[in-house]
Design a protein around this motif. Structure first.
Motif, mmCIF file in Angstrom:
data_model
loop_
_atom_site.group_PDB
_atom_site.id
_atom_site.type_symbol
_atom_site.label_atom_id
_atom_site.label_comp_id
_atom_site.label_asym_id
_atom_site.label_seq_id
_atom_site.Cartn_x
_atom_site.Cartn_y
_atom_site.Cartn_z
ATOM 1 N N LEU A 217 11.592 53.043 8.060
ATOM 2 C CA LEU A 217 13.052 53.107 7.947
ATOM 3 C C LEU A 217 13.485 54.185 6.962
ATOM 4 O O LEU A 217 14.522 54.831 7.153
ATOM 5 C CB LEU A 217 13.592 51.741 7.511
ATOM 6 N N LEU A 218 12.703 54.399 5.927
ATOM 7 C CA LEU A 218 13.013 55.461 4.975
ATOM 8 C C LEU A 218 12.733 56.836 5.572
ATOM 9 O O LEU A 218 13.524 57.771 5.408
ATOM 10 C CB LEU A 218 12.192 55.263 3.693
ATOM 11 N N GLU A 219 11.600 56.976 6.240
ATOM 12 C CA GLU A 219 11.250 58.266 6.850
ATOM 13 C C GLU A 219 12.287 58.694 7.881
ATOM 14 O O GLU A 219 12.622 59.877 7.988
ATOM 15 C CB GLU A 219 9.863 58.178 7.500
ATOM 16 N N SER A 220 12.810 57.738 8.627
ATOM 17 C CA SER A 220 13.803 58.065 9.654
ATOM 18 C C SER A 220 15.184 58.312 9.077
ATOM 19 O O SER A 220 16.064 58.832 9.768
ATOM 20 C CB SER A 220 13.884 56.921 10.669
ATOM 21 N N GLY A 221 15.382 57.936 7.812
ATOM 22 C CA GLY A 221 16.710 58.066 7.210
ATOM 23 C C GLY A 221 17.611 56.886 7.475
ATOM 24 O O GLY A 221 18.762 56.866 7.010
ATOM 25 N N HIS A 222 17.124 55.894 8.239
ATOM 26 C CA HIS A 222 17.963 54.716 8.474
ATOM 27 C C HIS A 222 18.254 54.014 7.158
ATOM 28 O O HIS A 222 19.387 53.577 6.916
ATOM 29 C CB HIS A 222 17.288 53.757 9.453
ATOM 30 N N LEU A 223 17.223 53.910 6.311
ATOM 31 C CA LEU A 223 17.454 53.508 4.929
ATOM 32 C C LEU A 223 17.614 54.771 4.095
ATOM 33 O O LEU A 223 16.734 55.633 4.081
ATOM 34 C CB LEU A 223 16.277 52.699 4.386
ATOM 35 N N GLY A 224 18.737 54.889 3.405
ATOM 36 C CA GLY A 224 18.952 56.068 2.584
ATOM 37 C C GLY A 224 18.192 56.015 1.280
ATOM 38 O O GLY A 224 17.745 57.049 0.759
ATOM 39 N N ALA A 225 18.028 54.818 0.732
ATOM 40 C CA ALA A 225 17.290 54.656 -0.520
ATOM 41 C C ALA A 225 16.876 53.202 -0.661
ATOM 42 O O ALA A 225 17.505 52.297 -0.100
ATOM 43 C CB ALA A 225 18.128 55.098 -1.718
#
Length: 350
Positions: free
Chosen positions: A270-278
């Motif tokens: 989710l972080l790699e995809s940018g779905h989670l911003g941080a």
């Protein structure tokens, strides 16, 4: 004369327990014996069937001797320890939950076990808000790069710029002592606060100025989500691969409550995809995380070593709550925070 074991560590020291009990029980003659375990320098872990304990069964048995009352932070009070302590009549644990004590064994022996709700509520709430701000404004990354002589002017570019709490919708999963303080602070910043907690009623939410919603709605609407629930069989992995995808693109997720509330497996993707911003974490599924833990190398992750409750005030408050319960026990008064009320009345062995 009452014989008391004060089993502390380098956070809640034995001396804190002793001083607090002397102050809470004037007129009582107390004979202290002490034990100091290795936490927090040495990580806690399972011991003899209990969780999050520091020290060994043998250390506790030797230190207890013929003590009637024990006050502890993390020392393991296992079934074997309780079996080997025939004079023990009350155990005071200065944590929010006495996970280092075998409650079934204590109950069978007629020993009430007390705990210390709210001891770290202020500290944990402040820390959670600090993690939010650190993640939303890229504070740790900026600091680390500047110390390497890297000037992150690119963080002022619109697509990289941080987010404000003012006007943001922040979701709190859990609304107990800690969550309610977090909400109060967030509202002072100007955030709109959503709460998902089946034990909170609409009238309380209304009076506190927060919006009570179900978890799925909270995830869909919140640009920042912070976890503050207790771990139960129902709440374990309550945030997981399925419902984390409900979050808006670029959302910030904070967990300073308990590692088991969150399924960590989908987070790197989710972080790699940018779905989670941080992502900001103070607790983990394995503590400490292993060297090859995938989130060590994932982008936009802030990690701290389970420090949310680490304030001097928390230690002082914890010792005072435990000592207050022991003083009530000595006076024959009703205990306030009993984890195993079926061991009452009197705290005498069956």
């Amino acid at each position: 004369m009452t014989k008391v074991l004060v089993a502390g560590d380098d956070f809640v020291a034995p001396e804190l327990f002793a001083d607090a009990l002397i102050g809470a029980a004037p007129g009582h003659t107390l004979d202290f014996r002490t034990l100091r375990t290795g936490w927090p320098v040495e990580p806690f872990g399972p011991v003899g069937g209990v969780k999050e304990a520091s020290g060994t069964e043998e250390q506790v048995i030797e230190a207890l001797g013929d003590a009637e009352i024990a006050l502890t932070q993390m020392a393991p009070f296992t079934a074997e320890v309780i079996k080997q302590a025939p004079n023990l009549r009350m155990i005071g644990c200065c944590r929010g939950g006495p996970v280092n004590i075998d409650l079934a064994a204590a109950t069978a022996a007629g020993i009430p076990v007390t705990y210390a709700p709210g001891r770290n509520a202020a500290a944990a709430a402040e820390f959670a808000v600090g993690l939010m701000l650190a993640a939303m404004r890229r504070i740790p990354a900026s600091d680390a790069d500047l110390k390497k002589n890297i000037w992150r002017g690119d963080f002022y570019a619109y697509e990289n710029a941080g987010l404000e709490l003012d006007g943001a919708t922040v979701g709190l999963v859990g609304y107990g002592a800690i969550g309610s303080i977090v909400a109060r602070v967030l509202k002072a910043f100007g955030a709109h606060v959503l709460v998902a907690d089946p034990y909170t009623d609409k009238d309380k939410a209304l009076s506190d100025g927060v919006e009570l919603v179900v978890l799925e709605e909270l995830l869909r609407r919140s640009s920042v989500v912070s976890l503050h629930a207790r771990v139960t069989p129902e709440t374990r992995h309550m945030l997981n691969a399925d419902n984390l995808r409900l979050l808006p693109q670029g959302a910030v997720l904070v967990n300073s409550a308990r590692g088991d509330l969150l399924d960590y497996a989908p987070l790197p993707g989710l972080l790699e995809s940018g779905h989670l911003g941080a992502l900001a974490l103070d607790v983990y599924d394995i503590e400490p995380p292993p060297a090859d833990w995938p989130l060590h190398s994932a982008p936009n992750v802030i990690t701290t070593p389970h420090l949310a409750g680490a304030t001097r005030q928390t230690a002082d408050r914890a010792a005072a709550i435990a000592a207050g319960e022991a003083a009530r026990f000595l006076r024959g008064e009703e205990l306030r925070f009993v984890a195993n009320p079926e061991a009452l009345p009197g705290g005498q062995r069956s």
